[in-house]
Motif scaffolding. Structure first.
Motif, PDB file in Angstrom:
ATOM      1  N   THR A 137      70.946 138.408  60.913  1.00 45.76           N
ATOM      2  CA  THR A 137      72.120 138.959  61.776  1.00 45.76           C
ATOM      3  C   THR A 137      73.197 138.517  60.708  1.00 45.76           C
ATOM      4  O   THR A 137      73.146 138.074  59.650  1.00 45.76           O
ATOM      5  CB  THR A 137      72.214 137.928  62.943  1.00 45.76           C
ATOM      6  OG1 THR A 137      72.362 136.437  62.302  1.00 45.76           O
ATOM      7  CG2 THR A 137      70.724 137.609  64.059  1.00 45.76           C
ATOM      8  N   LYS A 141      62.427 138.892  63.652  1.00 43.87           N
ATOM      9  CA  LYS A 141      63.480 139.713  64.121  1.00 43.87           C
ATOM     10  C   LYS A 141      64.214 138.972  65.345  1.00 43.87           C
ATOM     11  O   LYS A 141      63.444 138.229  66.155  1.00 43.87           O
ATOM     12  CB  LYS A 141      63.174 140.985  64.836  1.00 43.87           C
ATOM     13  CG  LYS A 141      62.181 141.915  63.746  1.00 43.87           C
ATOM     14  CD  LYS A 141      63.440 142.663  63.082  1.00 43.87           C
ATOM     15  CE  LYS A 141      62.402 143.870  62.045  1.00 43.87           C
ATOM     16  NZ  LYS A 141      63.449 144.489  60.970  1.00 43.87           N
ATOM     17  N   ASN A 182      64.505 140.117  68.234  1.00 42.50           N
ATOM     18  CA  ASN A 182      63.647 140.281  69.532  1.00 42.50           C
ATOM     19  C   ASN A 182      62.776 139.190  69.529  1.00 42.50           C
ATOM     20  O   ASN A 182      62.309 138.836  70.694  1.00 42.50           O
ATOM     21  CB  ASN A 182      62.994 141.669  69.245  1.00 42.50           C
ATOM     22  CG  ASN A 182      62.268 141.882  70.663  1.00 42.50           C
ATOM     23  OD1 ASN A 182      63.164 142.323  71.906  1.00 42.50           O
ATOM     24  ND2 ASN A 182      61.145 142.303  70.684  1.00 42.50           N
ATOM     25  N   ASP A 183      62.224 138.632  68.370  1.00 47.97           N
ATOM     26  CA  ASP A 183      61.023 137.562  68.717  1.00 47.97           C
ATOM     27  C   ASP A 183      62.002 136.196  69.280  1.00 47.97           C
ATOM     28  O   ASP A 183      61.016 135.480  70.046  1.00 47.97           O
ATOM     29  CB  ASP A 183      60.974 137.162  67.174  1.00 47.97           C
ATOM     30  CG  ASP A 183      59.870 138.062  66.564  1.00 47.97           C
ATOM     31  OD1 ASP A 183      58.713 138.620  67.063  1.00 47.97           O
ATOM     32  OD2 ASP A 183      60.348 138.727  65.443  1.00 47.97           O
ATOM     33  N   ALA A 233      64.311 136.642  71.437  1.00 54.23           N
ATOM     34  CA  ALA A 233      64.438 136.894  72.815  1.00 54.23           C
ATOM     35  C   ALA A 233      63.081 136.687  73.757  1.00 54.23           C
ATOM     36  O   ALA A 233      63.079 136.434  74.653  1.00 54.23           O
ATOM     37  CB  ALA A 233      64.798 138.490  72.898  1.00 54.23           C
ATOM     38  N   GLU A 234      62.154 137.111  72.985  1.00 52.14           N
ATOM     39  CA  GLU A 234      60.821 136.906  73.680  1.00 52.14           C
ATOM     40  C   GLU A 234      60.492 135.408  74.053  1.00 52.14           C
ATOM     41  O   GLU A 234      59.950 135.236  74.879  1.00 52.14           O
ATOM     42  CB  GLU A 234      59.677 137.367  72.780  1.00 52.14           C
ATOM     43  CG  GLU A 234      59.687 139.095  72.515  1.00 52.14           C
ATOM     44  CD  GLU A 234      59.271 139.685  73.862  1.00 52.14           C
ATOM     45  OE1 GLU A 234      58.626 138.913  74.841  1.00 52.14           O
ATOM     46  OE2 GLU A 234      59.303 140.852  73.696  1.00 52.14           O
TER      47      GLU A 234
END
Ligand SMILES: NC(=O)c1ccc[n+]([C@@H]2O[C@H](COP(=O)([O-])OP(=O)(O)OC[C@H]3O[C@@H](n4cnc5c(N)ncnc54)[C@H](O)[C@@H]3O)[C@@H](O)[C@H]2O)c1
Length: 220
Positions: free
Chosen positions: A138, A181, A183-184, A186-187
């Motif tokens: 990020t 990522k 997203n990992d 977020a999961e």
């Protein structure tokens, strides 16, 4: 719905929670994810360059912001006798050598706050957990890495910088194959927010592909 909020300002955190309850009738989940790395880049990380004002600024956002999120979420979750509080710590929240001093201290504090708040709120059926990611490419990580490094340009992270940072993290990681990522993370948050984790509380969910648990010094 978007509500502007500086997490270091109690009135704004209070207003964020109250606005949510007014709009949706209750608060099921809060995710205290805001955080800052501070201005200490990898070229100025010595304890001998410790800056007390910078320390206060980092603690105000990372620790006070998280504690205020917990406080105001608990205020509305306790009467409802349900709720889920999630915060973002870091691998720097339980080991040394993965971030600047002030940031590391702040992330350790989030793990402590999580355990203590889980201890208090468990009796009301409220689960309190945190997530500790390894490096995600990020703007925070890229800015921290490139400051003072002439090889990397200033400003908004380019696709090239993102790819280079992901390559650095992949090289450091134990688990080979996937690239970590956002997203990992977020999961992981979704898991902690869902009934799939209904008996998980006071936990620090480390999402680091085994980085922190493996020092392969016997040639495995
Ligand atoms: N990127 C990583 O490698 C990494 C690793 C471990 C943990 N983390 C943590 O993940 C979280 C998200 O970081 P990121 O990597 O997405 O960085 P980021 O800089 O892209 O995002 C941080 C966000 O926090 C917000 N923020 C900063 N100060 C705030 C304040 N006072 N009030 C409200 N919002 C504020 C920023 O606007 C920004 O949207 C942080 O807590 C960070 O410490 C990141």
């Amino acid at each position: 719905m978007y509500v502007h909020c500086d997490v270091g300002q109690e009135e704004q955190v209070k207003s964020l929670v109250d606005t949510t309850v007014s709009a949706f009738g209750r608060l099921d989940i809060i995710f205290n994810n805001a955080g800052i790395l501070g201005n200490q880049s990898r070229h100025r990380m010595s304890i001998m360059e410790f800056n007390p004002e910078e320390f206060d600024r980092i603690m105000s956002v990372n620790v006070k912001g998280t504690a205020l999120g917990m406080k105001h979420a608990a205020r509305v979750m306790v009467p409802a006798r349900r709720g889920c509080i999630i915060s973002t710590s870091s691998v720097a929240g339980f080991m040394g050598g993965t971030g600047p001093h002030a940031y590391t201290a702040s992330k350790h504090a989030i793990v402590g706050l999580t355990k203590n708040t889980a201890c208090e709120l468990g009796r009301y059926g409220i689960r309190v957990n945190c997530i500790s990611p390894f490096g995600v490419a990020t703007s925070m990580l890229i800015n921290g890495w490139r400051e003072g490094d002439s090889e990397w340009s200033k400003g908004v992270a380019s696709e090239e910088e993102v790819q280079k940072m992901e390559e650095i993290v992949r090289d450091l990681a134990n688990l080979k194959g996937p690239t970590l990522k956002a997203n990992d993370i977020a999961e992981a948050a979704l898991y902690l927010a869902s009934d799939a984790s209904r008996y998980v509380s006071g936990h620090n969910l480390v999402v680091d592909g085994g980085y922190s648990s493996s020092k392969n010094c016997v040639g495995l």
